[in-house]
Design a protein around this motif. Structure first.
Motif, PDB file in Angstrom:
ATOM      1  N   ARG A  61      14.995   5.082  -0.963  1.00 11.66           N
ATOM      2  CA  ARG A  61      14.050   5.936  -1.696  1.00 11.66           C
ATOM      3  C   ARG A  61      14.770   7.084  -2.391  1.00 11.66           C
ATOM      4  O   ARG A  61      14.436   7.445  -3.534  1.00 11.66           O
ATOM      5  N   SER A  86      12.888  -2.329 -11.409  1.00  8.89           N
ATOM      6  CA  SER A  86      11.528  -2.269 -10.869  1.00  8.89           C
ATOM      7  C   SER A  86      10.867  -3.640 -10.833  1.00  8.89           C
ATOM      8  O   SER A  86       9.915  -3.859 -10.087  1.00  8.89           O
ATOM      9  N   LEU A  89      11.415  -7.643  -7.634  1.00 10.67           N
ATOM     10  CA  LEU A  89      10.770  -7.638  -6.332  1.00 10.67           C
ATOM     11  C   LEU A  89      11.401  -8.665  -5.400  1.00 10.67           C
ATOM     12  O   LEU A  89      11.271  -8.577  -4.175  1.00 10.67           O
ATOM     13  N   PRO A  94      11.100  -2.671  -1.610  1.00  6.86           N
ATOM     14  CA  PRO A  94       9.984  -1.947  -2.234  1.00  6.86           C
ATOM     15  C   PRO A  94      10.244  -0.462  -2.374  1.00  6.86           C
ATOM     16  O   PRO A  94       9.640   0.195  -3.234  1.00  6.86           O
ATOM     17  N   GLU A  95      11.126   0.116  -1.534  1.00  4.87           N
ATOM     18  CA  GLU A  95      11.451   1.532  -1.662  1.00  4.87           C
ATOM     19  C   GLU A  95      12.024   1.851  -3.032  1.00  4.87           C
ATOM     20  O   GLU A  95      11.851   2.962  -3.549  1.00  4.87           O
ATOM     21  N   THR A  97      11.727  -0.529  -5.945  1.00  4.50           N
ATOM     22  CA  THR A  97      10.867  -1.032  -7.025  1.00  4.50           C
ATOM     23  C   THR A  97       9.629  -0.170  -7.228  1.00  4.50           C
ATOM     24  O   THR A  97       9.209   0.074  -8.366  1.00  4.50           O
ATOM     25  N   SER A  98       9.024   0.315  -6.148  1.00  5.21           N
ATOM     26  CA  SER A  98       7.804   1.119  -6.298  1.00  5.21           C
ATOM     27  C   SER A  98       8.086   2.454  -6.949  1.00  5.21           C
ATOM     28  O   SER A  98       7.263   2.988  -7.696  1.00  5.21           O
ATOM     29  N   GLU A  99       9.269   3.005  -6.702  1.00  7.46           N
ATOM     30  CA  GLU A  99       9.622   4.297  -7.289  1.00  7.46           C
ATOM     31  C   GLU A  99       9.911   4.185  -8.780  1.00  7.46           C
ATOM     32  O   GLU A  99       9.695   5.132  -9.541  1.00  7.46           O
ATOM     33  N   GLU A 101       8.659   1.651 -10.897  1.00  2.50           N
ATOM     34  CA  GLU A 101       7.724   0.851 -11.671  1.00  2.50           C
ATOM     35  C   GLU A 101       6.994   1.650 -12.754  1.00  2.50           C
ATOM     36  O   GLU A 101       6.482   1.073 -13.706  1.00  2.50           O
ATOM     37  N   GLY A 439       3.715 -10.017 -11.391  1.00  2.00           N
ATOM     38  CA  GLY A 439       3.117  -8.717 -11.144  1.00  2.00           C
ATOM     39  C   GLY A 439       1.813  -8.513 -11.896  1.00  2.00           C
ATOM     40  O   GLY A 439       0.830  -7.993 -11.349  1.00  2.00           O
ATOM     41  N   SER A 443      -2.049  -8.064 -10.295  1.00  6.21           N
ATOM     42  CA  SER A 443      -2.884  -6.891 -10.559  1.00  6.21           C
ATOM     43  C   SER A 443      -4.239  -7.292 -11.142  1.00  6.21           C
ATOM     44  O   SER A 443      -5.229  -6.590 -10.958  1.00  6.21           O
TER      45      SER A 443
END
Length: 568
Positions: A61, A86, A89, A94-95, A97-99, A101, A439, A443
């Motif tokens: 992160r 990002s 995946l 995820p620490e 990719t989520s930051e 995206e 992705g 969604s």
């Protein structure tokens, strides 16, 4: 290209300090490579893996947050690198990719006077003489350029049939920024090449070269316009897809004018429902269109993030589809070489059939596995994966016990790390396109099941390639039969040479064994021809029943030869 929030303060454009930018990128990369080496390679090697594992998520992160801040501040290709990370995946945690995206939505716009100055220099005329009107507030800003709405003058409206257009202009000084960023990335790629565990997995300099080529093409708007027209031709007969028209008279290398097709953002579920469109019905269509590009056309949109795809309701009530997928921003396009496309098609068919062995064979054909790799363990792992999780959608996977996922991931990860994987050229954009597609579909529909889209498309591929399968099977049968048919003759030659004394035989029973082997080879030829002709008849039965019956009857002849008395 990302939309611009209304309350964001525009950053003033400033000259590029190329040396400071170059050094800053290298310092960032060097520090985090050193940290990664210390925790992920050195500490486990001296028996301190627990220390490395304890704070891994926090380190990830921290890295992602620092890179996010660096990319937003520097812009340029750093935004593109962050967007790519990002979307990974499948590889990155995820620490990270989520930051990253949200990077596509955080690019500050360039003040309009700087945009106007560049555009007028490029078009050779004041903007007032080029457009009837132009909105100085940008509708979208990206790392390489930004877009404004405009209206064409009457002569251009009559000639093109268009009135409202989007006027897209490069960011001032972007060429120098791209050159510096690519130089820094090449240096980092050289560092990574010296790390054995990285070099075994990917040719990083080749990947940087591919990324550089794509980036340089993306800042050439003449190339983007040509891509848009080619994409439109590819889908000219597909009522599901729409592409904006190009105003070539108002387009140059750094300026692009195209039809304004702004509609509903593909992931805006509320707006879709307000227009009477079910978001869950959009997901399989979008997936199918992307499959068409990757596995059939071989020319695909490599940046299908939500900002580049609109849903346009069709005003014609008699239209086959009540809405269209409208693609924009054709600067980042990919091409799939025929050999890779063939491997991808095999991979898709194997995945739909839950065929672990076929999937691994397709991966090898694509070039992801080196030819010398022992794939038996991977085949077993893929078979177990399909048996347990095959056919599940994202929502169903979320309901699986996390401990089961963790145990399987550890076992599967050990298998993958033990194999000599490599990332072939031309594959970076394919991975990006598939990641973004997955992705977007998820969604649109939390219960979206990729298998539901893969299976009918794979079935269609299988039907389309049935003729090729028959030809390949027939060729293989004939080739094997030719070798088998020549075997008795070769054995007779050996026996003749033995009779002539040109070969010394220490075992007196050799001749009888060779004769028996020759008769066995003749029976094998008959059985092989019988099987091949019978299979060919079964394959063509759906398309040509008459030919199928002829082949099946003809297969009886070699069968009778094999079974006749005295041939046991």
């Amino acid at each position: 290209m990302a939309s611009v929030p209304g309350n964001r303060t525009a950053h003033q454009a400033s000259p590029v300090d190329t040396r400071a930018r170059y050094r800053r990128i290298l310092r960032f990369a060097a520090w985090h490579l050193a940290v990664t080496w210390w925790f992920e390679l050195f500490l486990p090697r001296i028996g301190l893996r627990r220390i490395a594992d304890r704070h891994r998520a926090r380190r990830m992160r921290h890295f992602a947050r620092r890179f996010h801040d660096l990319a937003v501040e520097l812009g340029g290709l750093m935004i593109k690198v962050g967007q790519f990370m990002s979307s990974r995946l499948d590889v990155l945690p995820p620490e990270i990719t989520s930051e990253l995206e949200g990077l596509q939505d955080e690019v500050p716009p360039v003040p309009f006077p700087a945009i106007k100055e560049l555009a007028e220099a490029e078009l050779g005329a004041p903007l007032e003489a080029v457009f009837a009107s132009i909105d100085e507030t940008p509708i979208a800003a990206a790392s390489l350029g930004q877009a404004h709405r405009a209206t064409l003058l009457a002569p251009d409206r009559e000639e093109t049939g268009l009135s409202n257009v989007v006027f897209k202009v490069q960011r001032p000084g972007i060429q120098a920024i791209v050159d510096v960023d690519l130089a820094a990335l090449r240096r980092v790629g050289g560092w990574l090449k010296r790390i054995r565990i990285v070099a075994e997995r990917a040719d990083v300099p080749a990947l940087v070269k591919e990324f550089a080529q794509t980036s340089l093409e993306e800042i050439d708007y003449l190339n983007e316009a040509a891509n848009a027209e080619r994409f439109a031709v590819e889908f000219a007969d597909d009522s599901r897809v729409a592409v904006p028209g190009i105003v070539w008279e108002r387009t140059s290398r750094r300026v692009l004018t195209l039809e304004d097709v702004t509609a509903i953002k593909i992931t805006d579920a509320e707006a879709l429902r307000a227009a009477g469109i079910d978001p869950t019905a959009v997901a399989p269509v979008f997936a199918s269109v992307m499959f068409e590009q990757l596995f059939t056309n071989g020319f695909f949109h490599a940046d299908p993030h939500p900002g580049n795809i609109f849903i346009t309701p069709d005003r014609d009530p008699s239209a086959e589809h009540p809405w269209k997928l409208t693609f924009i921003d054709f600067g980042m396009m990919g091409q799939v070489p025929p050999k890779t496309r063939s491997g991808l098609r095999k991979l898709l068919i194997a995945a739909a059939a839950r065929d672990g062995q076929g999937l691994v064979a397709a991966i090898s054909d694509i070039g992801v596995l080196v030819p010398s790799a022992d794939t038996r363990k991977l085949e077993q792992a893929m078979t177990q994966l399909f048996a347990r999780f095959g056919g599940m959608g994202f929502a169903e996977l979320r309901e699986v016990d996390p401990r089961e996922f963790r145990d399987f991931a550890v076992e599967f990860g050990d298998v993958v790390r033990s194999l000599p994987f490599q990332l072939p050229e031309n594959f970076l954009l394919i991975i990006r396109a598939m990641s973004l597609t997955s992705g977007v579909c998820s969604s649109l529909d939390a219960r979206f099941n990729l298998w539901d889209s893969v299976e009918p498309y794979a079935a269609r591929l299988l039907r389309d390639e049935r003729g090729n399968v028959v030809k390949d099977a027939a060729a293989h049968v004939l080739e094997t039969a030719a070798v088998a048919m020549s075997l008795p003759k070769r054995l007779d030659g050996i026996i003749t040479r033995i009779d002539e004394g040109s070969i010394e035989v220490s075992n007196p029973r050799m001749e009888r064994h060779l004769a028996r082997l020759a008769r066995t080879a003749q029976r094998a030829v008959g059985a092989l021809i019988f099987s091949g002709v019978l299979i060919a008849g079964a394959l063509v039965r759906a398309d040509d029943p008459v030919l199928s019956n002829v082949l099946m009857v003809a297969s009886l002849l070699p069968l009778l030869y094999v079974l006749r008395p005295g041939r046991r």
